[in-house]
Design an enzyme around this catalytic site. Structure first.
Site, PDB file in Angstrom:
ATOM      1  N   ARG A 108     -15.017  11.244  13.077  1.00  0.00           N
ATOM      2  CA  ARG A 108     -15.638   9.909  12.963  1.00  0.00           C
ATOM      3  C   ARG A 108     -17.097  10.049  13.372  1.00  0.00           C
ATOM      4  NH1 ARG A 108     -13.639   3.943  14.819  1.00  0.00           N
ATOM      5  NH2 ARG A 108     -12.318   4.384  13.032  1.00  0.00           N
ATOM      6  N   HIS A 135     -14.316   4.683   4.789  1.00  0.00           N
ATOM      7  CA  HIS A 135     -13.215   4.672   5.762  1.00  0.00           C
ATOM      8  C   HIS A 135     -11.907   4.873   4.974  1.00  0.00           C
ATOM      9  CE1 HIS A 135     -11.161   4.209   9.408  1.00  0.00           C
ATOM     10  NE2 HIS A 135     -11.383   2.949   9.702  1.00  0.00           N
ATOM     11  N   GLN A 138      -8.302   4.150   6.451  1.00  0.00           N
ATOM     12  CA  GLN A 138      -8.015   2.714   6.543  1.00  0.00           C
ATOM     13  C   GLN A 138      -7.516   2.183   5.199  1.00  0.00           C
ATOM     14  OE1 GLN A 138      -8.381   0.424   9.285  1.00  0.00           O
ATOM     15  NE2 GLN A 138      -7.168  -0.764   7.831  1.00  0.00           N
ATOM     16  N   ASP A 230     -14.113  -7.919   7.017  1.00  0.00           N
ATOM     17  CA  ASP A 230     -14.396  -6.976   8.097  1.00  0.00           C
ATOM     18  C   ASP A 230     -15.559  -7.546   8.906  1.00  0.00           C
ATOM     19  OD1 ASP A 230     -14.503  -4.718   9.718  1.00  0.00           O
ATOM     20  OD2 ASP A 230     -15.628  -3.504   8.266  1.00  0.00           O
ATOM     21  N   CYS A 270      -9.297  -4.902   8.841  1.00  0.00           N
ATOM     22  CA  CYS A 270      -9.029  -3.564   9.394  1.00  0.00           C
ATOM     23  C   CYS A 270      -8.959  -3.572  10.906  1.00  0.00           C
ATOM     24  CB  CYS A 270     -10.095  -2.587   8.912  1.00  0.00           C
ATOM     25  SG  CYS A 270     -11.762  -3.052   9.430  1.00  0.00           S
ATOM     26  N   ARG A 298      -1.379   2.409  10.041  1.00  0.00           N
ATOM     27  CA  ARG A 298      -2.280   3.550  10.232  1.00  0.00           C
ATOM     28  C   ARG A 298      -1.490   4.797  10.644  1.00  0.00           C
ATOM     29  NH1 ARG A 298      -7.654   2.560  10.933  1.00  0.00           N
ATOM     30  NH2 ARG A 298      -7.742   4.804  10.535  1.00  0.00           N
TER      31      ARG A 298
HETATM   32  N1   CP Z   1      -9.667  -0.053  11.859  1.00  0.00           N
HETATM   33  C1   CP Z   1     -10.143   0.950  12.626  1.00  0.00           C
HETATM   34  O1   CP Z   1     -10.538   2.013  12.144  1.00  0.00           O
HETATM   35  O2   CP Z   1     -10.078   0.702  13.950  1.00  0.00           O
HETATM   36  P1   CP Z   1     -10.666   1.625  15.112  1.00  0.00           P
HETATM   37  O3   CP Z   1     -12.155   1.534  15.055  1.00  0.00           O
HETATM   38  O4   CP Z   1     -10.074   1.051  16.371  1.00  0.00           O
HETATM   39  O5   CP Z   1     -10.212   3.044  14.877  1.00  0.00           O
HETATM   40  N1  NVA Z   2     -17.084  -1.652   9.427  1.00  0.00           N
HETATM   41  C1  NVA Z   2     -16.580  -1.389  10.755  1.00  0.00           C
HETATM   42  C2  NVA Z   2     -15.182  -0.869  10.684  1.00  0.00           C
HETATM   43  C3  NVA Z   2     -14.544  -0.599  12.014  1.00  0.00           C
HETATM   44  C4  NVA Z   2     -13.169  -0.048  11.888  1.00  0.00           C
HETATM   45  C5  NVA Z   2     -17.496  -0.423  11.475  1.00  0.00           C
HETATM   46  O1  NVA Z   2     -17.930   0.547  10.851  1.00  0.00           O
HETATM   47  O2  NVA Z   2     -17.786  -0.650  12.646  1.00  0.00           O
END
Ligand code: CP
Ligand code: NVA
Length: 313
Positions: A108, A135, A138, A230, A270, A298
């Protein structure tokens, strides 16, 4: 249970890395792992997955650790401040070294280009656990949730309302590949990336689906089977918070907007969510919301991704 996959996937950096069969295989394997969580416990025993998280995470981090455990694999969590990467060691050197210790790397981070650089250098599968652009893990859980709810994905109408961000990009790519009708409503300046939209349009055309990007939330949501939103301020965007909240205000998902969707419509997010910003509490905590089953999905989807990319011994 069947654990057969026909995929020759070497990395999972975005949904566009998959073909239709690869997507179906992942969803089928995820469904099988959901029914039989430890059915694949022995085949990868002794293998290790490195999980490098350069942004916070609740769902992705814990589901990958738990999924690795259910596959008999050891997950090793790595934060930048614990690695020499945080003190300037090159990404490529880090990836090469990690690859000599682990069978896959879950990442990540911010730039998709950094993830691609890691994948090019690693020599073991690299999995995108969220970047600024995509993502994909997700989106797999999202499609599994929709398939469970509606039986099949083809022809399903999905409306995404709000910031055309990483989650929107992966949903566009996934929905197109599954033959869904995806509509995105974003304010000017917050549209999803034009190249990703163009790619999704081409994939949708091949798979009997469609893609639309509009500015009017009501136009996107009309007769939708699922309404998705989101956060308005993604990780790394805090300096833009005030402007984003102002510009995205008309894109809040509330009961009036949900009423324009199909009577059978579900609400998706999400998570994490900000009640009163992108969605009202009445919607996310109301009867149409599937956000917690969606989050729970997930775990089996991360298991399917790991099992597909890391072969048995
Ligand atoms: N939806 C999602 O990816 O959540 P986190 O940021 O908690 O991993
Ligand atoms: N769009 C959000 C998703 C978090 C899971 C971010 O990148 O923070």
């Amino acid at each position: 249970m069947s654990t057969e996959t026909t995929s020759r996937l070497s990395d999972f950096l975005r949904i566009a890395d998959l073909d239709r069969t690869g997507l179906d295989d992942l969803l089928n394997l995820a469904a099988a792992l959901k029914d039989h969580p430890t059915a694949m416990l022995d085949e990868r025993r002794g293998k290790t997955v490195g999980c490098y998280f350069n942004k916070p995470s609740t769902r992705t981090r814990v589901s990958f650790e738990a999924a690795a455990n259910r596959l008999g694999m050891l997950p090793i969590m790595l934060r930048p401040d614990e690695l020499q990467l945080g003190r300037g060691e090159p990404i490529a050197d880090t990836a090469r070294v990690l690859a000599s210790f682990v069978e896959a790397i879950v990442v990540r981070t911010f730039a998709q280009a950094d993830l691609e650089e890691m994948a090019a250098a690693a020599g073991v599968p690299v999995i995108n656990a969220l970047t600024d652009e995509h993502h994909p893990c997700q989106a797999l859980a999202d499609l599994l949730t929709l398939r469970e709810r509606f039986g099949e994905l083809e022809g399903l109408r999905l409306a995404y309302v709000g910031d055309g961000n990483n989650v929107a990009h992966s949903l566009l790519e996934a929905g197109a590949l599954a033959g869904m009708q995806v509509a995105v409503a974003s304010p000017p300046g917050y549209e999803p990336d034009a190249a990703i939209v163009a790619g999704a349009e081409a994939v949708a055309a091949e798979n009997g689906g469609s893609v639309r990007v509009v500015t009017d939330p009501a136009a996107a949501v009309e007769l939708a089977d699922a309404v998705y939103t989101d956060v308005w301020v993604s990780m790394g965007e805090d300096a833009e918070r005030d402007r984003r909240l102002r510009d995205l205000e008309p894109y809040r998902v509330d009961e009036a907007l949900m009423a324009k969707a199909s009577p059978r419509a579900v609400f998706m997010h999400c998570l994490p969510a900000h009640r009163g910003e992108e969605v009202t509490a009445a919607v996310i905590d109301g009867p149409t919301s599937v956000v917690f089953p969606q989050a729970a999905n997930r775990l089996p989807t991360e298991g399917a991704v790991l099992a597909t990319l890391v072969g048995p011994t």
